[in-house]
Motif scaffolding. Structure first.
Motif, short mmCIF file in Angstrom:
data_model
loop_
_atom_site.label_atom_id
_atom_site.label_comp_id
_atom_site.label_asym_id
_atom_site.label_seq_id
_atom_site.Cartn_x
_atom_site.Cartn_y
_atom_site.Cartn_z
N SER A 1 -4.99 6.74 2.32
CA SER A 1 -4.69 5.50 1.60
C SER A 1 -4.13 5.78 0.21
N SER A 2 -4.68 6.77 -0.45
CA SER A 2 -4.18 7.12 -1.78
C SER A 2 -2.74 7.61 -1.71
N ASN B 1 -0.45 4.59 -1.19
CA ASN B 1 -0.32 3.86 -2.45
C ASN B 1 0.58 4.60 -3.43
N GLN C 1 2.30 1.48 -5.39
CA GLN C 1 1.47 0.28 -5.46
C GLN C 1 0.00 0.70 -5.43
N ARG C 2 -0.76 0.26 -6.38
CA ARG C 2 -2.12 0.75 -6.54
C ARG C 2 -3.07 0.27 -5.45
N LYS C 3 -2.80 -0.90 -4.87
CA LYS C 3 -3.76 -1.49 -3.94
C LYS C 3 -3.15 -1.89 -2.61
N LEU C 4 -2.02 -1.28 -2.23
CA LEU C 4 -1.40 -1.67 -0.95
C LEU C 4 -2.30 -1.27 0.22
N THR D 1 -8.49 1.67 -0.24
CA THR D 1 -9.16 2.94 -0.53
C THR D 1 -10.64 2.65 -0.79
N SER E 1 -1.66 12.99 -4.68
CA SER E 1 -1.52 11.62 -5.18
C SER E 1 -1.83 11.55 -6.67
#
Length: 205
Positions: free
Chosen positions: A37-38, A41, A46-49, A52, A177
């Motif tokens: 997930s990181s 993103n 995008q920090r919260k696509l 996580t 990341s």
């Protein structure tokens, strides 16, 4: 293609819920603690696509993100989390193997592995499912910032050496990341995946 424009499209948990099989899909897969997930993103900036969590195994669905022009980035459920009930494990094992083997829209697969623990038995099983397709494979050795350059090079060569027998085109890239190591290289490879005539030459190193 602009990965920064990625938007959530749909989440599914069974084969019949998948979108129509006539689009270009690039899927991300990896163990629950591999930093999948990181990485998504980071690559989409995008920090919260992608969700996580400090608790591995929370992602229990296939998540589709639209990139426009009938292209999807697909986030597959993390595998290998011991506390997931057996019935859930068996369900996802079947769905994952079917998706990797039979999904015609799947153009390429990105497998994320912690650079400190690459090519686990579960990773090898995933590659066995995918290998018969002959489609391009990209392996991201995540959390590369946890090792020095010497350690990264050592693991990179070890992984490439084990993958030499794979009968499909592949690349292996150390990625972080946190420091964005490998960001430009991986972005370029992903762009090539979303071209219908894409081909990746196997690295000889």
């Amino acid at each position: 293609m602009n990965f920064q424009q990625a938007k959530f499209f749909i989440t599914v948990n069974e084969w019949k819920g998948l979108p129509q099989d006539n689009i270009i899909e690039v899927a991300f897969a990896g163990r629950s603690n591999a930093g999948k997930s990181s990485a998504i993103n980071c690559l989409t900036q995008q920090r919260k696509l992608a969700f996580t969590s400090k608790t591995p195994g929370r992602t229990q669905h296939i998540n589709y993100f639209s990139l426009g022009d009938e292209c999807f980035l697909v986030d597959l459920p993390g595998y290998g989390y011991a506390e997931v009930p057996l019935s859930v494990k068996l369900h996802w094992q079947k769905l994952l193997s079917d998706y990797l083997t039979y999904r015609e829209s799947l153009q390429a697969l990105v497998v994320l592995m912690d650079i400190r623990h690459p090519l686990t038995n579960l990773d090898r099983q995933l590659l066995e499912w995918f290998e018969p397709t002959g489609k391009p494979l990209l392996i991201l050795l995540t959390k590369a910032d946890k090792l020095g350059r010497g350690g990264q090079t050592k693991v990179l060569h070890e992984v490439k050496n084990e993958l030499k027998s794979l009968k499909l085109p592949y690349q292996v890239v150390p990625f972080s990341s946190h420091t964005r190591q490998g960001f430009d290289e991986v972005t370029e490879i992903l762009h090539s995946f979303f071209k219908k005539d894409n081909q990746i030459k196997e690295l000889d190193e």
